[in-house]
Design a protein around this motif. Structure first.
Motif, PDB file in Angstrom:
ATOM      1  N   ILE A  79      47.106  52.741  39.102  1.00  0.00           N
ATOM      2  CA  ILE A  79      47.691  53.233  40.346  1.00  0.00           C
ATOM      3  C   ILE A  79      48.621  54.397  40.020  1.00  0.00           C
ATOM      4  O   ILE A  79      49.580  54.237  39.273  1.00  0.00           O
ATOM      5  CB  ILE A  79      48.490  52.118  41.051  1.00  0.00           C
ATOM      6  N   PRO A  80      48.369  55.584  40.547  1.00  0.00           N
ATOM      7  CA  PRO A  80      49.232  56.737  40.262  1.00  0.00           C
ATOM      8  C   PRO A  80      50.645  56.514  40.772  1.00  0.00           C
ATOM      9  O   PRO A  80      50.892  55.686  41.658  1.00  0.00           O
ATOM     10  CB  PRO A  80      48.553  57.889  41.025  1.00  0.00           C
ATOM     11  N   ALA A  81      51.568  57.255  40.217  1.00  0.00           N
ATOM     12  CA  ALA A  81      52.963  57.171  40.651  1.00  0.00           C
ATOM     13  C   ALA A  81      53.092  57.605  42.107  1.00  0.00           C
ATOM     14  O   ALA A  81      52.294  58.398  42.616  1.00  0.00           O
ATOM     15  CB  ALA A  81      53.835  58.043  39.749  1.00  0.00           C
ATOM     16  N   SER A  82      54.105  57.083  42.775  1.00  0.00           N
ATOM     17  CA  SER A  82      54.441  57.433  44.165  1.00  0.00           C
ATOM     18  C   SER A  82      53.358  57.039  45.160  1.00  0.00           C
ATOM     19  O   SER A  82      53.254  57.616  46.240  1.00  0.00           O
ATOM     20  CB  SER A  82      54.717  58.942  44.288  1.00  0.00           C
ATOM     21  N   MET A  83      52.526  56.061  44.811  1.00  0.00           N
ATOM     22  CA  MET A  83      51.497  55.595  45.732  1.00  0.00           C
ATOM     23  C   MET A  83      51.835  54.190  46.225  1.00  0.00           C
ATOM     24  O   MET A  83      52.370  53.365  45.480  1.00  0.00           O
ATOM     25  CB  MET A  83      50.124  55.577  45.063  1.00  0.00           C
ATOM     26  N   LEU A  84      51.511  53.925  47.480  1.00  0.00           N
ATOM     27  CA  LEU A  84      51.701  52.607  48.069  1.00  0.00           C
ATOM     28  C   LEU A  84      50.405  51.813  47.965  1.00  0.00           C
ATOM     29  O   LEU A  84      49.314  52.370  48.047  1.00  0.00           O
ATOM     30  CB  LEU A  84      52.101  52.732  49.538  1.00  0.00           C
ATOM     31  N   VAL A  85      50.519  50.509  47.801  1.00  0.00           N
ATOM     32  CA  VAL A  85      49.351  49.627  47.792  1.00  0.00           C
ATOM     33  C   VAL A  85      49.217  49.048  49.200  1.00  0.00           C
ATOM     34  O   VAL A  85      50.138  48.423  49.717  1.00  0.00           O
ATOM     35  CB  VAL A  85      49.512  48.503  46.764  1.00  0.00           C
ATOM     36  N   LYS A  86      48.052  49.237  49.810  1.00  0.00           N
ATOM     37  CA  LYS A  86      47.866  48.826  51.200  1.00  0.00           C
ATOM     38  C   LYS A  86      47.610  47.325  51.308  1.00  0.00           C
ATOM     39  O   LYS A  86      47.082  46.694  50.394  1.00  0.00           O
ATOM     40  CB  LYS A  86      46.706  49.604  51.830  1.00  0.00           C
ATOM     41  N   ALA A  87      47.972  46.788  52.458  1.00  0.00           N
ATOM     42  CA  ALA A  87      47.784  45.361  52.736  1.00  0.00           C
ATOM     43  C   ALA A  87      46.319  44.985  52.578  1.00  0.00           C
ATOM     44  O   ALA A  87      45.424  45.734  52.978  1.00  0.00           O
ATOM     45  CB  ALA A  87      48.268  45.042  54.145  1.00  0.00           C
ATOM     46  N   GLY A  88      46.072  43.802  52.006  1.00  0.00           N
ATOM     47  CA  GLY A  88      44.711  43.336  51.788  1.00  0.00           C
ATOM     48  C   GLY A  88      44.141  43.723  50.442  1.00  0.00           C
ATOM     49  O   GLY A  88      43.084  43.227  50.051  1.00  0.00           O
ATOM     50  N   SER A  89      44.819  44.615  49.716  1.00  0.00           N
ATOM     51  CA  SER A  89      44.352  45.029  48.396  1.00  0.00           C
ATOM     52  C   SER A  89      44.506  43.892  47.392  1.00  0.00           C
ATOM     53  O   SER A  89      45.344  43.007  47.546  1.00  0.00           O
ATOM     54  CB  SER A  89      45.148  46.242  47.902  1.00  0.00           C
ATOM     55  N   THR A  90      43.683  43.942  46.360  1.00  0.00           N
ATOM     56  CA  THR A  90      43.760  42.987  45.260  1.00  0.00           C
ATOM     57  C   THR A  90      44.228  43.712  44.015  1.00  0.00           C
ATOM     58  O   THR A  90      43.691  44.768  43.682  1.00  0.00           O
ATOM     59  CB  THR A  90      42.388  42.344  44.991  1.00  0.00           C
TER      60      THR A  90
ATOM     61  N   SER B 244      40.404  34.209  29.064  1.00  0.00           N
ATOM     62  CA  SER B 244      40.970  35.287  29.876  1.00  0.00           C
ATOM     63  C   SER B 244      42.453  35.080  30.117  1.00  0.00           C
ATOM     64  O   SER B 244      42.914  33.951  30.280  1.00  0.00           O
ATOM     65  CB  SER B 244      40.242  35.369  31.218  1.00  0.00           C
ATOM     66  N   SER B 245      43.184  36.174  30.158  1.00  0.00           N
ATOM     67  CA  SER B 245      44.628  36.117  30.410  1.00  0.00           C
ATOM     68  C   SER B 245      44.999  36.763  31.742  1.00  0.00           C
ATOM     69  O   SER B 245      46.160  37.060  31.984  1.00  0.00           O
ATOM     70  CB  SER B 245      45.377  36.830  29.274  1.00  0.00           C
ATOM     71  N   TRP B 246      43.994  36.973  32.634  1.00  0.00           N
ATOM     72  CA  TRP B 246      44.250  37.718  33.867  1.00  0.00           C
ATOM     73  C   TRP B 246      43.908  36.912  35.108  1.00  0.00           C
ATOM     74  O   TRP B 246      42.975  36.122  35.134  1.00  0.00           O
ATOM     75  CB  TRP B 246      43.453  39.020  33.880  1.00  0.00           C
ATOM     76  N   SER B 247      44.681  37.176  36.167  1.00  0.00           N
ATOM     77  CA  SER B 247      44.436  36.594  37.474  1.00  0.00           C
ATOM     78  C   SER B 247      44.564  37.714  38.514  1.00  0.00           C
ATOM     79  O   SER B 247      44.749  38.878  38.155  1.00  0.00           O
ATOM     80  CB  SER B 247      45.441  35.472  37.748  1.00  0.00           C
ATOM     81  N   THR B 248      44.481  37.362  39.790  1.00  0.00           N
ATOM     82  CA  THR B 248      44.592  38.368  40.850  1.00  0.00           C
ATOM     83  C   THR B 248      45.683  37.990  41.840  1.00  0.00           C
ATOM     84  O   THR B 248      46.069  36.828  41.963  1.00  0.00           O
ATOM     85  CB  THR B 248      43.271  38.534  41.614  1.00  0.00           C
ATOM     86  N   TYR B 249      46.159  38.986  42.554  1.00  0.00           N
ATOM     87  CA  TYR B 249      47.170  38.791  43.598  1.00  0.00           C
ATOM     88  C   TYR B 249      46.767  39.647  44.792  1.00  0.00           C
ATOM     89  O   TYR B 249      46.484  40.850  44.648  1.00  0.00           O
ATOM     90  CB  TYR B 249      48.551  39.204  43.088  1.00  0.00           C
ATOM     91  N   THR B 250      46.713  39.030  45.959  1.00  0.00           N
ATOM     92  CA  THR B 250      46.357  39.753  47.178  1.00  0.00           C
ATOM     93  C   THR B 250      47.624  40.243  47.865  1.00  0.00           C
ATOM     94  O   THR B 250      48.532  39.444  48.165  1.00  0.00           O
ATOM     95  CB  THR B 250      45.548  38.862  48.143  1.00  0.00           C
ATOM     96  N   VAL B 251      47.696  41.522  48.114  1.00  0.00           N
ATOM     97  CA  VAL B 251      48.891  42.138  48.701  1.00  0.00           C
ATOM     98  C   VAL B 251      48.934  41.834  50.198  1.00  0.00           C
ATOM     99  O   VAL B 251      47.990  42.149  50.937  1.00  0.00           O
ATOM    100  CB  VAL B 251      48.871  43.667  48.462  1.00  0.00           C
ATOM    101  N   ALA B 252      50.012  41.218  50.654  1.00  0.00           N
ATOM    102  CA  ALA B 252      50.120  40.785  52.054  1.00  0.00           C
ATOM    103  C   ALA B 252      50.483  41.929  52.995  1.00  0.00           C
ATOM    104  O   ALA B 252      50.059  41.962  54.141  1.00  0.00           O
ATOM    105  CB  ALA B 252      51.153  39.663  52.168  1.00  0.00           C
ATOM    106  N   LYS B 253      51.294  42.865  52.506  1.00  0.00           N
ATOM    107  CA  LYS B 253      51.691  43.992  53.348  1.00  0.00           C
ATOM    108  C   LYS B 253      51.759  45.245  52.481  1.00  0.00           C
ATOM    109  O   LYS B 253      51.928  45.177  51.272  1.00  0.00           O
ATOM    110  CB  LYS B 253      53.048  43.736  53.997  1.00  0.00           C
TER     111      LYS B 253
END
Length: 509
Positions: A375-386, A342-351
Motif C-alpha cells: 500500500i503506497p504512502a498517504s493512501m486510505l484503505v477502503k471499507a470491505g478491503s482485506t 503459514s504465519s499469515w491471516s487476514t483482516y477485513t477493514v470495517a470502515k
C-alpha cells in the motif's frame, strides 16, 4: 540500412511481493500433517472456456506428433513449424535487430528454458504449430513477471479483461495471468479460437495482438474493395505494433531454425520436463515452500510468479511448480517438518481509514502493514478491503478460508492532505471532546500521540493532523495555471509537446 527501433519491448517489472519475501522472517517449522501429492507430469487440470463452435474442428488442425525423443527441444520445435513463412522488408529489419543482439537472445532463451517444454507439449496435444512456443519471446521475453505500460501481464501478456474472459483469476492473493500453467492454457485457448474464426494462423496472430474485432473490420474493408485478406495485403491497415508483430515472430523463428547462419550458439535444451506440479491443500508461506524445496527464492518465484503475497493459500486446486529433484526434496522435508506452515491471516477493514489507524488497532507498525500489503504512502484503505496480517500467537492455527482467498480485494484511495497542529490539553478536555472539535477520531489521536489509554492530562501536548482541503484546491489550481502558462509559451515559440504512450493489446472483440 537504418536499424528499426524495437517497438514493443515490454516494461519488465517484478512484483514488490517477490522482493518482500526476502525480507520476511525465516520460519523454521511447518505442519507435516499437510500432505502434498507429487504428480508425475507437469500437466494442468484447467477448465477451458472456449466454446466448441469458436474453435476449428480437428480436421482443420492436423495433429503433429514428434517421435524422436533423443533430439533436443530445439529440434522438436523446428520439426513442428507449420505457419507459412513471411518474407518482406519488415522481417529483414527485425532479423537485423535480433541477430545483432546475441546477449538479449541468450538471456531470453535462458529464462524460457524453464517453460518451453511445457508449452511445446501443450501445442502438440492440440495439433498447433510449434513456432507458437516462441510467441512469449515477442510478448514478454519469457518473463512471467513482465508488465506492459498498458498493464498487460505475464508471459503471454494478458490484459485484465481478456484474462477474466479466459478464467484467469485475479485477486489479492494470486494473478493467474502470470501463472505458467494457467496462462499458457488460456493463451492457447485464445489462439485456437482465433484460428477457428479466421482459418489462418497469420491473421490469428494479428488478432492476438490487435484484437479480433479490429482484424474482422480490416477484412471487411479489404473485401469491400475487392482486395486480398491475407496478413501481408492488410498490413497497411494495421497499427505499427501489429504490422511488426508477425515479422518479429518470423525473425525469431528463422534464428532458432538456423542459428549458425547468425553466428549464434543456442544452449542445448533437454527434451524432457523442467518441472512437475505439487498439489497442496494447506496454506504455506512462500519462504517456507522454497525452503522445503531447497530452492533459491528467485528460482521458486520464477516457477510460481502468480502468487501476490508471502502466503500461498491452499485448496484442492492449488498447485506449485518445482524442478523434479526439488519436488522430491520438498516431499521428504515436509514429512519431517513440525509446527505451522503459514504465519499469515487476514483482516477485513470495517470502515475506510488510514494505515496508521489500522496498524495501531492491530498492534503493528504502519510501515510493516503497508509493506506486506503493498500500500503506497498517504493512501486510505477502503471499507470491505482485506489486508494480510501476521497470525496471533493466541489464535488457533487456521488457514485463510477459500471464500476469502477467492474474493479478497484490496481497494485503496488517495487520502486527504493534512497539516499538523500542536494542542495543549485544557482542564476540561478529554480525548472525545478534542476529537469532536477537530473532526478526527479518538483512535487517530491515540495513534498520532502513541497513547495506550483514553486518558489525557491538563497541560499535555498533543499532535493533531487536520484536513487542508481549501489549501489543496488552491495548490492544484495554481499548478494547472502554471502548466497552462508554460504550454502557451511553448506554443508561441513554435515547439510541440508530445506524450508517448503504448496502447497495448485490447481485450478481444
Amino acid at each position: 540500412m537504418k536499424r528499426l527501433r524495437h517497438q514493443t519491448r515490454p516494461l519488465i517489472a517484478f512484483t514488490a511481493s517477490a522482493l518482500l519475501f526476502w525480507a520476511l522472517p525465516n520460519i523454521s517449522h511447518a505442519d507435516s500433517s499437510s500432505l502434498a501429492v507429487l504428480s508425475n507430469a507437469p500437466e494442468a487440470s484447467i477448465n477451458r472456456n472456449t466454446s466448441p463452435s469458436a474453435i476449428s474442428s480437428p480436421a482443420e488442425i492436423t495433429p503433429f506428433v514428434y517421435t524422436n525423443q533423443e533430439a533436443d527441444l530445439w529440434e522438436r520445435i523446428r520439426a513442428g513449424y507449420a505457419i507459412p513463412d513471411l518474407s518482406n522488408k519488415l522481417v529483414d529489419n527485425q532479423l537485423t535487430w535480433y541477430s545483432t543482439r546475441t546477449d538479449y537472445i541468450l538471456r531470453t532463451v535462458q529464462r524460457g528454458s524453464r517453460y518451453l517444454y511445457h508449452v511445446v507439449e501443450e501445442l502438440e496435444k492440440r495439433g498447433m504449430p510449434s513456432e507458437l512456443a516462441l510467441l512469449p519471446f515477442i510478448e514478454s521475453a519469457f518473463n512471467p513477471q513482465a508488465i506492459s505500460t498498458a498493464k498487460a501481464s505475464g508471459m503471454w501478456q494478458f490484459m485484465a479483461a481478456t484474462g477474466k474472459d479466459f478464467n484467469l483469476k485475479q485477486n489479492m492473493f494470486k494473478d493467474d495471468r502470470r501463472g505458467v500453467l494457467d496462462s499458457t492454457d488460456a493463451a492457447l485457448n485464445y489462439l485456437e479460437r482465433l484460428y477457428g474464426m479466421f482459418g489462418d494462423w497469420q491473421l490469428a496472430l494479428a488478432a492476438y495482438n490487435w484484437g479480433e474485432g479490429s482484424v474482422q473490420r480490416a477484412i471487411k474493408k479489404q473485401q469491400a474493395l475487392g482486395l486480398p485478406v491475407d496478413f501481408d495485403s492488410m498490413s497497411a491497415l494495421m497499427p505499427v505494433e501489429t504490422r511488426n508483430y508477425l515479422p518479429k515472430l518470423q525473425a525469431v523463428k528463422n534464428i532458432i531454425g538456423h542459428p549458425e547462419q547468425f553466428n549464434i550458439a543456442l544452449p542445448k535444451l533437454e527434451n524432457q520436463p523442467y518441472f512437475v506440479t505439487v498439489e497442496k491443500t494447506r496454506d504455506i508461506d512462500v519462504r517456507v515452500a522454497a525452503q522445503l524445496a531447497e530452492l533459491p527464492m528467485d528460482e521458486f518465484t520464477a516457477l510460481n510468479p502468480q502468487f501476490n503475497r508471502p502466503v500461498i493459500t491452499g485448496n484442492s486446486n492449488t498447485k506449485i511448480l518445482l524442478p523434479t529433484d526439488n519436488a522430491t526434496l520438498f516431499k521428504e522435508n515436509l514429512s519431517k517438518w513440525q509446527g505451522p506452515l503459514s504465519s499469515w491471516s487476514t483482516y477485513t477493514v470495517a470502515k475506510t481509514e488510514k494505515i496508521e489507524s489500522l496498524a495501531h488497532k492491530l498492534g503493528h507498525k504502519p510501515e510493516f502493514i503497508r509493506e506486506v500489503n503493498m500500500i503506497p504512502a498517504s493512501m486510505l484503505v477502503k471499507a470491505g478491503s482485506t489486508i494480510l496480517v501476521p497470525k496471533s500467537e493466541k489464535a488457533p492455527d487456521q488457514d485463510i478460508s477459500p471464500e476469502i482467498a477467492d474474493k479478497a480485494q484490496l481497494v485503496i484511495e488517495k487520502g486527504i492532505a493534512t497539516r499538523q497542529l500542536h494542542y495543549r490539553v485544557g482542564k476540561k478536555d478529554n480525548l472525545n471532546s478534542i476529537a469532536q472539535r477537530y473532526k478526527v477520531s479518538v483512535a487517530d489521536l491515540k495513534n498520532w500521540n502513541n497513547l495506550k489509554r483514553d486518558n489525557v492530562s491538563a497541560g499535555q501536548n498533543l499532535q493533531i493532523q487536520v484536513p487542508v482541503l481549501a489549501k489543496s484546491r488552491h495548490v492544484t489550481v495554481a499548478s494547472h495555471s502554471r502548466q497552462a502558462h508554460r504550454n502557451k509559451a511553448v506554443a508561441s515559440s513554435g515547439k510541440t509537446l508530445v506524450a508517448n504512450a503504448r496502447s497495448g493489446r485490447k481485450p478481444h472483440g
